[in-house]
Each structure stands twice: as structure tokens, then as C-alpha cells.
Design a protein around this motif. Structure first.
Motif, PDB file in Angstrom:
ATOM      1  N   LYS A  26       0.811  -1.220   0.000  1.00  0.00           N
ATOM      2  CA  LYS A  26       0.000   0.000   0.000  1.00  0.00           C
ATOM      3  C   LYS A  26       0.846   1.273   0.000  1.00  0.00           C
ATOM      4  CE  LYS A  26      -4.005  -2.087   2.298  1.00  0.00           C
ATOM      5  NZ  LYS A  26      -4.946  -1.977   3.436  1.00  0.00           N
ATOM      6  N   ASP A  27       2.154   1.122   0.072  1.00  0.00           N
ATOM      7  CA  ASP A  27       3.042   2.279   0.161  1.00  0.00           C
ATOM      8  C   ASP A  27       3.490   2.751  -1.221  1.00  0.00           C
ATOM      9  OD1 ASP A  27       3.056   2.363   3.011  1.00  0.00           O
ATOM     10  OD2 ASP A  27       4.430   0.662   3.002  1.00  0.00           O
ATOM     11  N   ILE A  28       3.773   4.065  -1.305  1.00  0.00           N
ATOM     12  CA  ILE A  28       4.199   4.677  -2.562  1.00  0.00           C
ATOM     13  C   ILE A  28       5.453   5.501  -2.318  1.00  0.00           C
ATOM     14  CG2 ILE A  28       3.593   6.302  -4.401  1.00  0.00           C
ATOM     15  CD1 ILE A  28       0.659   5.611  -3.915  1.00  0.00           C
ATOM     16  N   LYS A  54      11.158  -4.047  -9.955  1.00  0.00           N
ATOM     17  CA  LYS A  54       9.855  -4.663 -10.216  1.00  0.00           C
ATOM     18  C   LYS A  54       9.444  -5.619  -9.103  1.00  0.00           C
ATOM     19  CE  LYS A  54      10.277  -4.462 -15.266  1.00  0.00           C
ATOM     20  NZ  LYS A  54      10.430  -5.282 -16.511  1.00  0.00           N
ATOM     21  N   LYS A  55      10.408  -6.098  -8.357  1.00  0.00           N
ATOM     22  CA  LYS A  55      10.120  -7.052  -7.278  1.00  0.00           C
ATOM     23  C   LYS A  55       9.821  -6.364  -5.952  1.00  0.00           C
ATOM     24  CE  LYS A  55      12.956 -10.708  -9.353  1.00  0.00           C
ATOM     25  NZ  LYS A  55      14.175 -11.545  -9.234  1.00  0.00           N
ATOM     26  N   ARG A  56       9.899  -5.044  -5.909  1.00  0.00           N
ATOM     27  CA  ARG A  56       9.581  -4.339  -4.665  1.00  0.00           C
ATOM     28  C   ARG A  56       8.082  -4.461  -4.388  1.00  0.00           C
ATOM     29  NH1 ARG A  56      13.528  -5.408  -2.669  1.00  0.00           N
ATOM     30  NH2 ARG A  56      13.812  -6.584  -4.602  1.00  0.00           N
ATOM     31  N   LYS A  57       7.732  -4.557  -3.130  1.00  0.00           N
ATOM     32  CA  LYS A  57       6.325  -4.669  -2.761  1.00  0.00           C
ATOM     33  C   LYS A  57       5.593  -3.344  -2.971  1.00  0.00           C
ATOM     34  CE  LYS A  57       7.039  -8.260   0.753  1.00  0.00           C
ATOM     35  NZ  LYS A  57       6.898  -8.593   2.193  1.00  0.00           N
ATOM     36  N   TYR A  58       6.303  -2.253  -2.815  1.00  0.00           N
ATOM     37  CA  TYR A  58       5.687  -0.933  -2.893  1.00  0.00           C
ATOM     38  C   TYR A  58       5.666  -0.414  -4.333  1.00  0.00           C
ATOM     39  CZ  TYR A  58      10.678   0.302  -2.596  1.00  0.00           C
ATOM     40  OH  TYR A  58      12.039   0.369  -2.798  1.00  0.00           O
ATOM     41  N   THR A  59       4.938   0.668  -4.539  1.00  0.00           N
ATOM     42  CA  THR A  59       4.840   1.300  -5.852  1.00  0.00           C
ATOM     43  C   THR A  59       5.878   2.409  -5.959  1.00  0.00           C
ATOM     44  OG1 THR A  59       2.479   0.813  -6.035  1.00  0.00           O
ATOM     45  CG2 THR A  59       3.330   2.602  -7.400  1.00  0.00           C
ATOM     46  N   ILE A  60       6.540   2.471  -7.105  1.00  0.00           N
ATOM     47  CA  ILE A  60       7.552   3.498  -7.363  1.00  0.00           C
ATOM     48  C   ILE A  60       7.021   4.436  -8.449  1.00  0.00           C
ATOM     49  CG2 ILE A  60       9.894   3.944  -8.175  1.00  0.00           C
ATOM     50  CD1 ILE A  60      10.540   1.034  -7.227  1.00  0.00           C
ATOM     51  N   ARG A  80      -4.057   5.975 -17.957  1.00  0.00           N
ATOM     52  CA  ARG A  80      -4.833   6.713 -16.945  1.00  0.00           C
ATOM     53  C   ARG A  80      -4.725   5.988 -15.603  1.00  0.00           C
ATOM     54  NH1 ARG A  80      -6.003  11.979 -17.021  1.00  0.00           N
ATOM     55  NH2 ARG A  80      -7.778  12.465 -15.675  1.00  0.00           N
ATOM     56  N   TRP A  81      -4.215   6.697 -14.615  1.00  0.00           N
ATOM     57  CA  TRP A  81      -3.928   6.045 -13.325  1.00  0.00           C
ATOM     58  C   TRP A  81      -4.043   7.066 -12.198  1.00  0.00           C
ATOM     59  CZ3 TRP A  81       0.713   6.140 -10.069  1.00  0.00           C
ATOM     60  CH2 TRP A  81       0.747   5.099  -9.121  1.00  0.00           C
ATOM     61  N   LYS A  82      -4.805   6.738 -11.198  1.00  0.00           N
ATOM     62  CA  LYS A  82      -4.953   7.574  -9.997  1.00  0.00           C
ATOM     63  C   LYS A  82      -5.390   9.006 -10.337  1.00  0.00           C
ATOM     64  CE  LYS A  82      -3.419   4.346  -7.131  1.00  0.00           C
ATOM     65  NZ  LYS A  82      -4.257   3.728  -6.074  1.00  0.00           N
ATOM     66  N   GLY A  83      -6.168   9.145 -11.395  1.00  0.00           N
ATOM     67  CA  GLY A  83      -6.723  10.443 -11.748  1.00  0.00           C
ATOM     68  C   GLY A  83      -5.931  11.239 -12.759  1.00  0.00           C
ATOM     69  N   ASN A  92       4.402  -1.954 -10.918  1.00  0.00           N
ATOM     70  CA  ASN A  92       4.628  -1.118  -9.729  1.00  0.00           C
ATOM     71  C   ASN A  92       5.528   0.090 -10.007  1.00  0.00           C
ATOM     72  OD1 ASN A  92       7.021  -2.657 -10.069  1.00  0.00           O
ATOM     73  ND2 ASN A  92       7.542  -2.395  -7.913  1.00  0.00           N
ATOM     74  N   ILE A  93       5.734   0.419 -11.292  1.00  0.00           N
ATOM     75  CA  ILE A  93       6.590   1.555 -11.633  1.00  0.00           C
ATOM     76  C   ILE A  93       5.857   2.464 -12.625  1.00  0.00           C
ATOM     77  CG2 ILE A  93       8.817   2.317 -12.546  1.00  0.00           C
ATOM     78  CD1 ILE A  93       9.927  -0.456 -11.919  1.00  0.00           C
ATOM     79  N   PHE A  94       5.709   3.740 -12.273  1.00  0.00           N
ATOM     80  CA  PHE A  94       4.963   4.681 -13.097  1.00  0.00           C
ATOM     81  C   PHE A  94       5.724   5.998 -13.260  1.00  0.00           C
ATOM     82  CE2 PHE A  94       1.890   1.828 -11.225  1.00  0.00           C
ATOM     83  CZ  PHE A  94       0.987   1.573 -12.251  1.00  0.00           C
ATOM     84  N   HIS A  95       5.764   6.479 -14.489  1.00  0.00           N
ATOM     85  CA  HIS A  95       6.277   7.820 -14.769  1.00  0.00           C
ATOM     86  C   HIS A  95       5.089   8.774 -14.733  1.00  0.00           C
ATOM     87  CE1 HIS A  95       7.272  10.899 -18.085  1.00  0.00           C
ATOM     88  NE2 HIS A  95       7.723  11.357 -16.939  1.00  0.00           N
ATOM     89  N   LEU A  96       5.118   9.737 -13.821  1.00  0.00           N
ATOM     90  CA  LEU A  96       4.028  10.700 -13.673  1.00  0.00           C
ATOM     91  C   LEU A  96       4.235  11.816 -14.693  1.00  0.00           C
ATOM     92  CD1 LEU A  96       3.967  10.910  -9.762  1.00  0.00           C
ATOM     93  CD2 LEU A  96       2.757   9.304 -11.273  1.00  0.00           C
ATOM     94  N   MET A  97       3.326  11.915 -15.646  1.00  0.00           N
ATOM     95  CA  MET A  97       3.510  12.826 -16.769  1.00  0.00           C
ATOM     96  C   MET A  97       3.317  14.290 -16.365  1.00  0.00           C
ATOM     97  SD  MET A  97       1.727  10.509 -19.780  1.00  0.00           S
ATOM     98  CE  MET A  97       2.081  11.709 -21.077  1.00  0.00           C
ATOM     99  N   ARG A  98       3.873  15.171 -17.158  1.00  0.00           N
ATOM    100  CA  ARG A  98       3.935  16.596 -16.845  1.00  0.00           C
ATOM    101  C   ARG A  98       2.566  17.271 -16.833  1.00  0.00           C
ATOM    102  NH1 ARG A  98       9.008  17.815 -20.970  1.00  0.00           N
ATOM    103  NH2 ARG A  98      10.623  16.770 -19.710  1.00  0.00           N
ATOM    104  N   GLY A  99       2.358  18.051 -15.787  1.00  0.00           N
ATOM    105  CA  GLY A  99       1.136  18.842 -15.691  1.00  0.00           C
ATOM    106  C   GLY A  99      -0.078  18.079 -15.214  1.00  0.00           C
ATOM    107  N   GLU A 100       0.118  16.857 -14.740  1.00  0.00           N
ATOM    108  CA  GLU A 100      -1.007  16.022 -14.325  1.00  0.00           C
ATOM    109  C   GLU A 100      -1.256  16.123 -12.819  1.00  0.00           C
ATOM    110  OE1 GLU A 100      -3.036  14.036 -16.413  1.00  0.00           O
ATOM    111  OE2 GLU A 100      -2.040  15.280 -17.910  1.00  0.00           O
ATOM    112  N   VAL A 101      -2.465  15.767 -12.426  1.00  0.00           N
ATOM    113  CA  VAL A 101      -2.853  15.746 -11.016  1.00  0.00           C
ATOM    114  C   VAL A 101      -3.247  14.314 -10.651  1.00  0.00           C
ATOM    115  CG1 VAL A 101      -4.507  16.553  -9.294  1.00  0.00           C
ATOM    116  CG2 VAL A 101      -3.612  18.150 -11.013  1.00  0.00           C
TER     117      VAL A 101
END
Length: 225
Positions: A26-28, A54-60, A80-83, A92-101
Motif C-alpha cells: 500500500k506504500d508509494i 519490479k520485485k519491490r512490494k511498494y509502488t515506485i 490513466r492512473w490515480k486520476g 509497480n513503476i509509473f512515470h508521472l507525466m507533466r502537468g497532471e494531477v
């Protein structure tokens, strides 16, 4: 829980800190720029490091910095992820794109990656440097539009670069030759026009509270929620 840290530059030792061994599903963990683990797909060491992540339990999650392989990053289809829009690198690995919320644990996070390399003259275009390191006009407008949708009220702002005032303060404290770019000015305008709880940025490679509402982060892992 949600944790914030600074640039990792593809150095796996940064993420082998004992503090992270306690994180669960549940951790990020959010990295404020220069992730660096997606640089050369032909490098076996890089692939080994990615498999470890990729083997980490948490989200990066990571905000892109100036030193990323943008050709590879931009080859991913927006997801589309988390809004908000992200690039899904792995489950468990996401690049948060520019200007997003994004919304994590009921808190809203505005992100704006990108920055200007101060060593661009030493780098090779398309090999170690990409023009996409700086946000384009569409990405900047996207950020403003998404903030307007929140009525300019956000819990956290996460960027690679800093608002102008933060660089000015650091210049006074360290006497370093710090360059102010149009992106710093854009972020300064956001600072004056957005109601936020706290702002974290990673570009200056220092752990320092700039003010009660702004922190430069590098090696520390800061719990925010």
C-alpha cells in the motif's frame, strides 16, 4: 504511506536504504526527477536493476528530470492512473507525466517534470541529451488547465525544477552560480496562484527546507502521508 525522495540517477544503492525495506503493497515512493533507470535498454546492469525494482512490494513513481532518455519514456502509451496520465513502466513503476494531477491516499499531487541541463554542452543529442528535457507549451498549458480544474487548490506540488525564489535563496546561502530559466519563472507564477500545502523538488541535489511550505529533497525519504 507516501514517501518523497530526490534524484536517483539510476543508482540502485539509493533505493536499498533500510528505511524502504519496511514498505509494503500500500506504500508509494515518489522520486522528484532524474530517475535514470530507463536509459539504455541494452545495458544488462540496467535491466538487472529494473528487475530488482519490479520485485519491490511498494509502488515506485517518478517525475522526470533533465537527465532521462526521453525517447524511451515518450514511447510508452499514456495510461490513466490515480486520476492522471502516467506511463506504466511495470506493474509497480509509473512515470508521472507533466502537468497532471494524481490522487494518492485521498491527497492530491500536481506534478511537473523537466528541467534544463547545465551540462548540455558536454552531452550528445539523442544519446545523452534530448530537447524534450524541457516542458513544451502544450505540457505547460496542460498543467494550468488541470490546476484550474482543482480550483487551484492542491495538497502537494512535486517538481524537478524549483520556483525562482527557491533558487534565489540557495544562491544567497551557497554563493553558487545558479541559472534562472523560463521554467523556473513558470513555477514561480504557479506558486503565487495556487493554494498548496507543501512543495517538493529535487533538481538542486540538496536536502533543505527552503520555507515552511517548500523543501529541496535529495537523499532523504520524507513521509508526507
Amino acid at each position: 504511506m507516501i514517501y518523497i525522495t530526490g534524484d536517483t540517477h539510476g543508482d540502485i544503492s539509493c533505493l536499498k536504504n533500510p528505511k524502504l525495506s519496511k514498505l509494503g503493497e500500500k506504500d508509494i515512493l515518489i522520486i522528484c526527477g532524474d530517475f535514470g533507470f530507463i536509459w539504455n535498454p541494452k545495458d544488462p546492469k540496467e535491466q538487472k536493476n529494473l528487475e530488482w525494482l519490479k520485485k519491490r512490494k511498494y509502488t515506485i513513481c517518478f517525475v522526470d528530470g533533465a537527465h532521462e532518455n526521453f525517447e524511451i519514456l515518450n514511447s510508452y502509451t499514456p495510461y490513466r492512473w490515480k486520476g492522471g496520465n502516467a506511463h506504466k513502466i511495470a506493474d509497480n513503476i509509473f512515470h508521472l507525466m507533466r502537468g497532471e494531477v494524481f490522487t494518492f491516499e485521498g491527497k492530491t499531487f500536481f506534478v511537473m517534470g523537466g528541467g534544463e541541463s547545465d551540462d548540455a554542452y558536454m552531452r550528445e543529442n539523442g544519446v545523452s541529451w534530448w530537447e524534450d528535457e524541457l516542458p513544451n507549451e502544450e505540457e505547460l498549458k496542460n498543467g494550468v488547465a488541470n490546476l484550474n480544474d482543482t480550483e487551484r487548490n492542491i495538497n502537494y506540488i512535486l517538481t524537478y525544477e524549483a520556483p525562482t525564489i527557491a533558487k534565489d535563496i540557495l544562491k544567497q546561502r551557497t554563493n553558487q552560480d545558479i541559472i534562472i530559466t523560463p521554467l523556473n519563472t513558470y513555477l514561480q507564477q504557479l506558486m503565487h496562484n495556487v493554494d498548496y500545502m507543501h512543495w517538493y523538488f529535487g533538481s538542486l541535489h540538496i536536502d533543505l527546507n527552503i520555507s515552511k511550505k517548500m523543501t529541496a529533497v535529495f537523499n532523504e525519504f520524507i513521509q508526507v502521508s
